[in-house]
Design an enzyme around this catalytic site. Structure first.
Site, PDB file in Angstrom:
ATOM      1  N   ASP A 127       0.827  -1.211   0.000  1.00 42.88           N
ATOM      2  CA  ASP A 127       0.000   0.000   0.000  1.00 42.88           C
ATOM      3  C   ASP A 127       0.860   1.260   0.000  1.00 42.88           C
ATOM      4  OD1 ASP A 127       0.801  -0.710   2.651  1.00 42.88           O
ATOM      5  OD2 ASP A 127      -0.684   0.663   3.480  1.00 42.88           O
ATOM      6  N   GLU A 194       0.191  -1.222   5.772  1.00 36.59           N
ATOM      7  CA  GLU A 194       1.219  -0.661   6.662  1.00 36.59           C
ATOM      8  C   GLU A 194       0.938   0.797   6.983  1.00 36.59           C
ATOM      9  OE1 GLU A 194       5.043   1.338   7.791  1.00 36.59           O
ATOM     10  OE2 GLU A 194       3.702   1.766   6.131  1.00 36.59           O
TER      11      GLU A 194
HETATM   12 ZN    ZN Z   1       6.610   2.512   4.087  1.00 34.83          ZN
END
Ligand code: ZN
Length: 553
Positions: A127, A194
């Site tokens: 992401d 994340e």
């Molecule tokens: Zn990162």
């Protein structure tokens, strides 16, 4: 004795004392931080940088943006990216075990020859943070174009951190084509969330590994780079390898009073009380500790100009001066203390109504040495006003969604670290290497329960200007970096997956712990062990040749 003689003896005594002190300071400065050993350059494989940049550009085109609002999540972007990897890296897809975790994260397992050895793992995330795609956003090339131009590949994720994902996939694809078989099992883990905490990605991957009883020998994640202009006064690029990251705590401050008409205000209002609390927190900062910076300077001190080296070598005397100096830089300030940042402030709806409630959120980043509880108590003490209620932003406990302690510190005397740092110097000639503290958050912190050795380093050479692109505008990666990055990952996987069993041995009584041995001696032993297992020869290879091979396969 006359007054004159007393004065003279006093001055002589003082002079001797001063001389002695100067000698002591000088000696400490001279012996502070030995020079880093030079290493021979290492010829790594050359996978054509431009073609790597083009493939990274394709990955950038999938808008795998993380949002806190699940409604905005674009599942097709993630599944599209999965399919792209399948197409670009057929060997990885066919030869490694591939598991999709919580629909969007990926875990690959490359079975090692020797299942008794601890596996190694390389992680990154799929992401990215959002990017302004408007005309006047300031991007030279649109953020999701993945354009290759002016010697760079441009777009969101080229530095954070689709480069890490693509770099690792390129390296494994290459090694598979060469017929390389790792001794140790190699895991690749790519989380999909994340940027919003990693709860469904990294956390789930770790849970799965734990349920299978997996213990990782060494983990490599994002976090550090080879930094040009890392510190004023140091000319060489510095490969900074994150060995720990700061903790985190978001607190909600609430003041509730009786509201009323603004024509007859109380002596103190909700807004006034809350403002004073915030002002107190900003004025009376959480005390600094120099340990982290001292540790870093233990590696870099020899490259510092004399005056700076003297300060760091003598923190017993110059600690105060140093703290004052370091505080002036936001980065250094964040490296020496738990920082306090008010990030949300809300109260009031109408110009002639006194609000009955005022709320603020303060985000603290916790330095190793402090912890959730001690930081929370310091906040309460500074505010010193029971009318200000201080609670975790989410949940009832300090530890949870709103808070976590600093992550454990990885062992810088382990063979994994020594090898990684030597490899950095071999590939990035002329650079120094130093372990450091990651100020932001990475997925690596979730892996603390399956490894003692979480290192945070991406093999690209960048400067402060490039760093502004991370979560900012004009994120880009040079073609040269694309090539070096893959070369590094190939060498890294070859070496780390071949490390002999000794590096995982627990500290034995007979002084066998790596910490007690000379670095050179240990590396030599590892070299010998490595020579027994032949490695594929590094070869030059262009993109066309790669494709030909793929067809043959
Ligand atoms: Zn990162």
């Amino acid at each position: 004795m006359t007054f004159g003689t007393i004065l003279v003896s006093f001055l002589i005594g003082l002079g001797v004392l001063l001389l002695f002190m100067m000698g002591f300071i000088l000696l400490r400065t001279l012996f502070f931080s030995p020079k880093q050993k030079k290493v021979k350059p290492r010829e790594v494989v050359h996978i054509d940088g431009k073609s790597v940049a083009e493939r990274l550009g394709l990955a950038v085109q999938y808008k795998t943006v993380s949002f806190h609002d699940p409604e905005k999540f674009d599942r097709n972007a993630f599944t599209g990216l999965h399919r792209l990897f399948q197409t670009l890296y057929p060997q990885v897809h066919n030869q490694l075990k591939r598991e999709v975790i919580n629909d969007y994260s990926l875990l690959y397992t490359w079975e090692g020859q020797n299942p008794d050895l601890k596996p190694i793992m390389l992680i990154s995330h799929l992401d990215v943070v959002p990017a302004d795609t408007g005309e006047d956003s300031g991007w030279t090339y649109p953020p999701f174009s993945g354009e290759v131009a002016e010697g760079y590949v441009w777009g969101r994720g080229t530095l954070d951190i689709k480069n890490g994902v693509v770099g690792v996939m390129e390296a494994v694809e290459y090694l598979l084509k060469q017929g390389f078989q790792p001794e140790r099992t190699v895991y690749l883990g790519f989380g999909h969330d994340e940027e919003v905490g990693g709860a469904n990605g990294a956390v789930a991957i770790v849970e799965l590994l734990k349920s299978r009883g997996v213990e990782i020998g060494s983990l490599l994640d994002e976090g550090g780079n080879v930094m040009v202009g890392f510190l004023p006064g140091i000319e060489q690029p510095v490969g900074v390898v994150g060995i720990s990251e700061k903790g985190y705590l978001s607190l909600r401050l609430t003041v509730e009073v009786e509201g009323g008409h603004s024509s007859m205000p109380e002596q103190e209002t909700a807004i006034g009380i809350l403002s004073r609390a915030i002002a107190l927190l900003e004025a009376d900062k959480i005390p600094p500790h120099l340990e982290v910076v001292e540790f870093l300077m233990g590696y870099l001190g020899s490259a510092l100009p004399f005056y700076q080296r003297m300060l760091f070598a003598n923190t017993w005397l110059f600690g105060g001066i140093l703290k004052n100096q370091l505080e002036k830089s936001n980065v250094m300030n964040a490296s020496i203390r738990t920082t306090t940042a008010p990030t949300i402030f809300n109260a009031g709806v109408k110009d002639n109504v006194l609000p009955s409630k005022a709320e603020a959120v303060v985000n603290l980043r916790i330095l190793p040495g402090d912890d959730l509880r001690s930081v929370y108590e310091m906040v309460l003490k500074r505010i010193g006003d029971e009318r200000v209620k201080v609670k975790p932003l989410e949940g009832e406990t300090l530890e949870g969604d709103s808070g976590w302690d600093p992550s454990p510190v990885a062992d810088t005397e382990s063979a994994y670290f020594l090898r990684t740092s030597r490899l950095i110097k071999e590939v990035f000639q002329g650079s120094l290497v130093a372990p450091y503290l990651v100020l932001g958050g990475t997925d690596a912190r979730h892996y603390a329960s399956v490894t003692d050795n979480a290192f945070r380093f991406t093999p690209v050479e960048i400067d402060k200007e490039d760093l502004k692109g991370v979560h900012g505008v004009n994120e880009r990666l040079s073609i040269e970096n694309c090539e070096k990055m893959v070369g590094f990952y190939v060498a890294y996987i070859q070496e780390m997956s071949s490390l002999p069993v000794e590096v995982d041995a627990p500290p034995a009584e007979e002084g066998m712990h790596v910490a007690e041995r000379e670095e050179e001696e240990l590396l030599e032993e590892i070299d010998e062990a490595l020579e027994e297992s032949p490695e594929p020869e590094p070869v030059d290879e262009d993109d066309d040749a790669e494709e030909d091979e793929a067809e043959e396969d």
